[in-house]
Design a protein around this motif. Structure first.
Motif, mmCIF file in Angstrom:
data_model
loop_
_atom_site.group_PDB
_atom_site.id
_atom_site.type_symbol
_atom_site.label_atom_id
_atom_site.label_comp_id
_atom_site.label_asym_id
_atom_site.label_seq_id
_atom_site.Cartn_x
_atom_site.Cartn_y
_atom_site.Cartn_z
ATOM 1 N N ILE A 105 -3.518 -0.235 39.922
ATOM 2 C CA ILE A 105 -2.622 -0.668 38.633
ATOM 3 C C ILE A 105 -3.311 0.128 37.596
ATOM 4 O O ILE A 105 -2.547 0.420 36.546
ATOM 5 C CB ILE A 105 -2.833 -2.267 38.443
ATOM 6 N N LEU A 106 -4.477 0.253 37.478
ATOM 7 C CA LEU A 106 -5.125 1.010 36.288
ATOM 8 C C LEU A 106 -4.550 2.694 36.341
ATOM 9 O O LEU A 106 -4.148 3.055 35.085
ATOM 10 C CB LEU A 106 -6.648 1.218 36.422
ATOM 11 N N PHE A 107 -4.393 2.952 37.240
ATOM 12 C CA PHE A 107 -3.655 4.541 37.456
ATOM 13 C C PHE A 107 -2.194 4.521 37.111
ATOM 14 O O PHE A 107 -1.727 5.079 36.119
ATOM 15 C CB PHE A 107 -3.787 4.983 38.892
ATOM 16 N N GLU A 108 -1.474 3.456 37.342
ATOM 17 C CA GLU A 108 -0.102 3.246 37.226
ATOM 18 C C GLU A 108 -0.076 3.054 35.474
ATOM 19 O O GLU A 108 0.815 3.735 34.801
ATOM 20 C CB GLU A 108 0.459 2.005 37.667
ATOM 21 N N ILE A 109 -1.005 2.083 34.805
ATOM 22 C CA ILE A 109 -0.832 1.976 33.441
ATOM 23 C C ILE A 109 -1.088 3.344 32.641
ATOM 24 O O ILE A 109 -0.694 3.627 31.757
ATOM 25 C CB ILE A 109 -1.899 0.869 33.130
ATOM 26 N N GLY A 110 -2.213 4.200 33.281
ATOM 27 C CA GLY A 110 -2.493 5.491 32.686
ATOM 28 C C GLY A 110 -1.514 6.198 32.674
ATOM 29 O O GLY A 110 -1.497 7.193 31.756
ATOM 30 N N LYS A 139 0.947 1.259 45.904
ATOM 31 C CA LYS A 139 1.535 2.547 46.421
ATOM 32 C C LYS A 139 2.097 3.434 45.295
ATOM 33 O O LYS A 139 2.489 3.070 43.957
ATOM 34 C CB LYS A 139 2.678 1.832 47.519
ATOM 35 N N LEU A 140 2.138 4.623 45.675
ATOM 36 C CA LEU A 140 2.829 5.710 44.761
ATOM 37 C C LEU A 140 3.588 6.670 45.616
ATOM 38 O O LEU A 140 3.044 6.983 46.745
ATOM 39 C CB LEU A 140 1.725 6.467 44.047
ATOM 40 N N ASN A 141 4.671 6.915 45.052
ATOM 41 C CA ASN A 141 5.368 8.232 45.961
ATOM 42 C C ASN A 141 5.114 9.392 44.897
ATOM 43 O O ASN A 141 5.797 9.720 43.820
ATOM 44 C CB ASN A 141 6.997 7.826 45.953
ATOM 45 N N TRP A 201 3.080 15.680 37.715
ATOM 46 C CA TRP A 201 2.212 16.602 38.196
ATOM 47 C C TRP A 201 0.714 16.272 38.248
ATOM 48 O O TRP A 201 0.118 16.366 39.111
ATOM 49 C CB TRP A 201 2.368 18.226 37.433
ATOM 50 N N PHE A 202 0.504 15.531 36.939
ATOM 51 C CA PHE A 202 -0.919 15.125 36.877
ATOM 52 C C PHE A 202 -1.178 14.267 37.939
ATOM 53 O O PHE A 202 -2.215 13.898 38.519
ATOM 54 C CB PHE A 202 -1.070 14.549 35.378
ATOM 55 N N GLN A 203 -0.123 13.010 37.910
ATOM 56 C CA GLN A 203 -0.509 12.146 39.129
ATOM 57 C C GLN A 203 -0.393 12.475 40.401
ATOM 58 O O GLN A 203 -1.264 11.728 41.398
ATOM 59 C CB GLN A 203 0.636 10.863 38.832
ATOM 60 N N LYS A 204 0.153 13.510 40.584
ATOM 61 C CA LYS A 204 0.167 13.982 42.318
ATOM 62 C C LYS A 204 -1.098 14.456 42.350
ATOM 63 O O LYS A 204 -1.835 14.420 43.387
ATOM 64 C CB LYS A 204 1.361 15.147 42.337
ATOM 65 N N ILE A 205 -1.699 15.293 41.466
ATOM 66 C CA ILE A 205 -3.098 15.911 41.625
ATOM 67 C C ILE A 205 -4.074 14.663 41.976
ATOM 68 O O ILE A 205 -5.016 14.740 42.852
ATOM 69 C CB ILE A 205 -3.566 16.658 40.437
#
Length: 245
Positions: free
Chosen positions: A75-80, A2-4, A61-65
Motif C-alpha cells: 500500500i505504501l508503494f501504491e500511495i507513492g 498486487k500490481l499489474n 516505467w518507474f513502478q515496473k522497475i
C-alpha cells in the motif's frame, strides 16, 4: 497487495487520463480565468492532457522497475505512485502554464490550489478504478508438475490442472490426464503412497485411487463419483473428506 506491471495496460490508463482531462476542460473550462481566448485555452487543454499521459507513463516505467527489483507491492508503494504522478504532473503543468506559450499569471500557490487540487479530485477516482481493473488482467500462471517413476524413462510433465486422477495398477500407477481436452493415460512404475506424498493437493477417495479435486463433477450414486471423463468408486473411509469439497 498486487500490481499489474504491464506498460501496455498502464499506457492505456495514461491515454484515458489525457482524454478525460481534455474532455473535462472542454466541458467546464477549469483553467479559464477570464483573460484567455479560445485559442490559448485550447493550448492549455491539449498541453495539460498530453502532460497527464506522459506523467503517468513515466510513473508506469518507474513502478515496473521497482516491482521487478523487489518482486512485491504494498500500500505504501501504491500511495507513492500517486504522489510521484501528481508531483511530476504539477511541476510539468506549472512550467508549461508559466511558459511563453501560455504566459499564465498564477503563482505556484494559486496554481496548486485553484487548478491542481481540482484535477486531483477529477483524476484520482479514475486512476484507482483503472489500476484495480488491471489486476483482473494479470495472466494466470500455469503451474506444471512432473511425475517421475523408478525408471529413468518413467516421467510425465503436465499442467497441474490437466491431471484428473491416478489409480493403482499392481507395481505401477496409471495416470489419467487431458491433452488438448482428450483423455490420455500413462503407466509409471511407482506407488500411490509415493505419489500422494509428492503431490499433497491430491485427495484419496479409495485405496486404489487419488483424484485432483478440481476435476470433481458430481456424485453418480453413494459410492461413485464422476470426474472429467472418468468415473471412480469411493470407499467409506474416504467419503467424508470428499463430501467436504
Amino acid at each position: 497487495m498486487k500490481l499489474n506491471p504491464s506498460i501496455k495496460y498502464h499506457s492505456i490508463i495514461g491515454i484515458s487520463l489525457g482524454a478525460w482531462s481534455f474532455l473535462f476542460s472542454i466541458l467546464t473550462r477549469p483553467f479559464e480565468h477570464g483573460e484567455m481566448d479560445f485559442s490559448r485555452w485550447m493550448e492549455v487543454s491539449v498541453g495539460f492532457s498530453l502532460i497527464a499521459f506522459l506523467s503517468y507513463v513515466i510513473v508506469s516505467w518507474f513502478q515496473k522497475i521497482v516491482f521487478q527489483k523487489l518482486t512485491k507491492w504494498s500500500i505504501l508503494f501504491e500511495i507513492g505512485v500517486y504522489l510521484f504522478f501528481y508531483t511530476i504532473y504539477t511541476l510539468a503543468t506549472y512550467y508549461y502554464y508559466r511558459s511563453p506559450i501560455i504566459t499564465g499569471f498564477y503563482d505556484f500557490q494559486e496554481f496548486f490550489t485553484k487548478i491542481i487540487l481540482n484535477i486531483v479530485v477529477i483524476f484520482t477516482p479514475l486512476i484507482v478504478i483503472a489500476r484495480y481493473y488491471t489486476l483482473k488482467l494479470i495472466p494466470k500462471e500455469v503451474e506444471e508438475i512432473t511425475i517421475k517413476g523408478e525408471n529413468k524413462l518413467d516421467i510425465l510433465k503436465i499442467k497441474k490442472d490437466e491431471l484428473i486422477c491416478i489409480s493403482n495398477s499392481q507395481n505401477y500407477v496409471e495416470i489419467f490426464f487431458l491433452e488438448n481436452d482428450v483423455l490420455r493415460t500413462k503407466l509409471i512404475r511407482s506407488s500411490l503412497k509415493k505419489i500422494q506424498h509428492e503431490f499433497d493437493f491430491l485427495i484419496q477417495v479409495h485405496r486404489s485411487h487419488l483424484i485432483n479435486p478440481s476435476h470433481f463433477k458430481s456424485w453418480k450414486d453413494s459410492t461413485t463419483i464422476l470426474l472429467t471423463q472418468v468415473e471412480l468408486p469411493v470407499s467409506k473411509n474416504y467419503k467424508n473428506r470428499l463430501l467436504a469439497l
